[in-house]
Design an enzyme around this catalytic site. Sequence first.
Site, PDB file in Angstrom:
ATOM      1  N   ASP A 159       0.855  -1.182   0.000  1.00  0.00           N
ATOM      2  CA  ASP A 159       0.000   0.000   0.000  1.00  0.00           C
ATOM      3  C   ASP A 159       0.894   1.236   0.000  1.00  0.00           C
ATOM      4  O   ASP A 159       1.980   1.210   0.584  1.00  0.00           O
ATOM      5  CB  ASP A 159      -0.919   0.017   1.226  1.00  0.00           C
ATOM      6  N   THR A 162     -12.408   1.454  -6.400  1.00  0.00           N
ATOM      7  CA  THR A 162     -12.927   2.011  -7.659  1.00  0.00           C
ATOM      8  C   THR A 162     -14.151   2.862  -7.327  1.00  0.00           C
ATOM      9  O   THR A 162     -15.287   2.472  -7.588  1.00  0.00           O
ATOM     10  CB  THR A 162     -13.301   0.904  -8.658  1.00  0.00           C
ATOM     11  N   GLU A 196     -14.531 -10.246  -5.853  1.00  0.00           N
ATOM     12  CA  GLU A 196     -14.832 -10.566  -4.451  1.00  0.00           C
ATOM     13  C   GLU A 196     -16.321 -10.381  -4.205  1.00  0.00           C
ATOM     14  O   GLU A 196     -16.976  -9.584  -4.872  1.00  0.00           O
ATOM     15  CB  GLU A 196     -13.992  -9.695  -3.516  1.00  0.00           C
ATOM     16  N   GLU A 205     -19.344  -6.483   4.355  1.00  0.00           N
ATOM     17  CA  GLU A 205     -18.712  -5.877   5.514  1.00  0.00           C
ATOM     18  C   GLU A 205     -19.406  -6.387   6.777  1.00  0.00           C
ATOM     19  O   GLU A 205     -20.619  -6.466   6.856  1.00  0.00           O
ATOM     20  CB  GLU A 205     -18.799  -4.355   5.434  1.00  0.00           C
ATOM     21  N   GLY A 248     -26.719   1.396   1.560  1.00  0.00           N
ATOM     22  CA  GLY A 248     -25.677   2.403   1.420  1.00  0.00           C
ATOM     23  C   GLY A 248     -24.338   1.700   1.330  1.00  0.00           C
ATOM     24  O   GLY A 248     -24.237   0.594   0.820  1.00  0.00           O
ATOM     25  N   CYS A 298     -20.355  -0.080  -1.852  1.00  0.00           N
ATOM     26  CA  CYS A 298     -20.535  -0.992  -2.985  1.00  0.00           C
ATOM     27  C   CYS A 298     -21.817  -0.742  -3.766  1.00  0.00           C
ATOM     28  O   CYS A 298     -21.775  -0.286  -4.909  1.00  0.00           O
ATOM     29  CB  CYS A 298     -20.485  -2.440  -2.493  1.00  0.00           C
ATOM     30  N   LYS A 358     -24.285  -0.050   8.005  1.00  0.00           N
ATOM     31  CA  LYS A 358     -24.889  -1.328   8.372  1.00  0.00           C
ATOM     32  C   LYS A 358     -24.284  -1.763   9.692  1.00  0.00           C
ATOM     33  O   LYS A 358     -23.191  -1.307  10.071  1.00  0.00           O
ATOM     34  CB  LYS A 358     -24.631  -2.390   7.297  1.00  0.00           C
ATOM     35  N   ARG A 401     -19.470   5.353   4.702  1.00  0.00           N
ATOM     36  CA  ARG A 401     -19.572   5.812   3.321  1.00  0.00           C
ATOM     37  C   ARG A 401     -21.002   5.623   2.809  1.00  0.00           C
ATOM     38  O   ARG A 401     -21.560   4.548   2.887  1.00  0.00           O
ATOM     39  CB  ARG A 401     -18.571   5.053   2.439  1.00  0.00           C
TER      40      ARG A 401
END
Length: 458
Positions: free
Chosen positions: A30, A86, A149, A153, A258, A261, A324, A331
Amino acid sequence: MRMTVIGTGYVGTVHAACMADIGHEVLGIDIDAARVATLAAGRAPMCEAGLDDLLTRALASGRLHFTTSMDEGAAFARTHFLCVGTPQCRDGAAADLRYVDAVVESLAPRLRPGSLLVGKSTVPVGTAARIGRTLAAVSPGSEVAWNPEFLREGSAVADTMRPDRLVVGVGSADAETTLRTIYAPMIRAGVPFFVTDPATAELVKVAANSFLATKISFINAMSEVCAVANADATVLARAVGADSRIGDRFLEPGLGFGGSCFPKDIRAFAARAEELGAGEAVAFLHEVDRINTRQRRRTVALARNLMGGSLADRRVAVFGAAFKPGSDDVRDSPALAVASTLRKEGAEVRVHDPQALDNARAACPGPAYVGTVPEACEDADLVLHLTAWPEYRQIDPAALALVVREPSLLDARNTLDARVWRQAGWAMHSLGRPQDDGAGSGSARSGGRPVLVAGGAS
């Protein structure tokens, strides 16, 4: 096998730790030096069940390391997993591929002969083919595959170790063999292994997310009809979901989806389909998106109506900030979007969340963020339940009624036991269910000053 994992967000961190745990040698890469240091110390930079323990175990085994050096990564292995983000473009609905392109630009000239770049990032169909052309020009003999994938979460570790399926889009038998070797423990355990071309693999991910988002928006559209027909959307959802052809998962009326994704993926999919001349085929996704955002407006409108038409100078408690339960990710959080709008309309908003307060405070600095449910609810005129954390189902509503100014609750997730709350004197309201007439409001209050909840969720 040896491999690198490039990008250590949710997907990359979990993938790196899991691959090391099943026996591979893994180097995580990273550009964020602080994140690399945190991971190297065995601390996950996000809230994810089981991840800290998994990191500690993988690091102790000597099979997992982290670095900021692409040179080190290229020298370490011939198999490289691409796990960068992305996000949605700032100026449109399409996916922003700048991070994907930056990795390819940096890694391609450094690749060892015969390397395999395996994409896990969610990308527009055709991305793998474009990367393949770059590799052919810069690193002849190297190739690209796509291995999407399907993590959720809050259960990402379990979803990696025991996935519903594995999908690999490959262009050669050698690439298929490499990926079969990497995922051998899962394949032996009976996980379905789909081998296809890269374009199909890219589409599998966005098609799956689009279907799930559609299912959520469908039941929320039904909840709008139920609201005007005085019907119960939760019973409707259970009855519809009992059909084995439909199923009840993701068929839960409420505030909507939300996160990082679903919203951006369905928008990017629709944008890419337009580019390919197939926009009409997925035009329904625009309505899926509109229904989802409308749920937030419906929640604010109902809260406003409950306050007599104006939220100005009213105190509102909000349960939940994460998008969630089981995550600290805020986000595109529906809960934060509602809390922010309530404040803009003049309400004094206090937000509680078991995990996401720091992230929420940074992302949305307007509301007050407090560490306990009683702090959030003290002298509140209205309580909104916006994220379905299990902790909120453990609250003692009779005790909490002594804290608020008015025992009025809007359950925008439809997961609290309305009967129990009503018996404790609360007026209960929700999206898509018959509304409380308010007859029970105030019956649980006692004289004198309110007292803090004893034994309630904190």
